[in-house]
Design a protein around this motif. Structure first.
Motif: not given
Length: 220
Positions: A126, A184-187, A208, A210-212
């Protein structure tokens, strides 16, 4: 909902195929010989081993009960199971199956979770740093879902994570805690007290994609 959800055999994105066309939509009703109880206002209002289970695409898995076994609860008939009725999930305070308190909907007899140690390498990055880069992982195979890798906290830059207010519940893994990294929330998420069938990932992290920036690879 394993039969009728996601990549299940009767789901909208089935992974496999049938030898002949299957009429859609399809409803599957079957005996469910487990003790099902419902409690309202501290009183057991349903206590039966004669429930049926209804698998219906686009709907949560549900029990139906013989007419006359649902006390004064609100009911609606099940057209594909004459003589049986459905009780709204929120019509009672607590549902139990063989003594286990249920959340959201019944556990599916066709749903399975396997947790296997593996040497698949997982790298997660991230903005601000690499969170994970290890081949000491556990792969979780869960019916109708894509496999996921979990990692012990000793292999995670937990100093870069902070707990968020997000939570979720899985009938097969339990309550999940979510984590942020920087902006980055809720990774990531983890199960601090998972159900017995997934005890192998207690405290482990998954991420996730889609978030990292995430890559997973078989051992070389």
């Amino acid at each position: 909902m394993s039969l009728v959800a996601g990549r299940g055999p009767l789901g909208p994105d089935r992974a496999g195929w049938f030898s002949a066309p299957v009429a859609e939509p399809i409803v599957y009703v079957e005996p469910h010989p487990r003790r099902v109880q419902a409690v309202r206002d501290g009183r057991v209002v349903i206590d039966t081993e004669d429930a049926l289970m209804v698998h219906r695409a686009g709907a949560a898995l549900s029990y139906v009960f013989p007419v006359g076994e649902t006390a004064d609860l609100p009911t609606e008939p099940e057209e594909f199971a004459p003589g049986y009725v459905r009780v709204p999930w929120d019509a009672v305070d607590t549902w139990l199956e063989e003594g286990r308190t249920l959340v959201h909907y019944p556990p599916n007899p066709y749903h399975r979770v396997d947790c296997r140690p593996t040497r698949r390498r997982l790298r997660v990055e991230v903005p601000g740093g690499v969170l994970v880069d290890t081949d000491d992982t556990v792969i979780v195979f869960e019916t109708s879902l894509a496999p996921r890798l979990y990692v012990a906290p000793t292999h995670v830059r937990t100093d870069l994570l902070r707990r968020t207010d997000t939570s979720s519940y899985c009938n097969y893994k339990g309550y999940a805690t979510y984590w942020a990294a920087g902006d980055v929330q809720d990774v990531a998420w983890s199960y601090d007290d998972p159900l017995p069938e997934t005890a192998a990932i207690s405290g482990y992290f998954s991420f996730d994609a889609d978030r990292c920036e995430m890559s997973a690879a078989l051992p070389g």
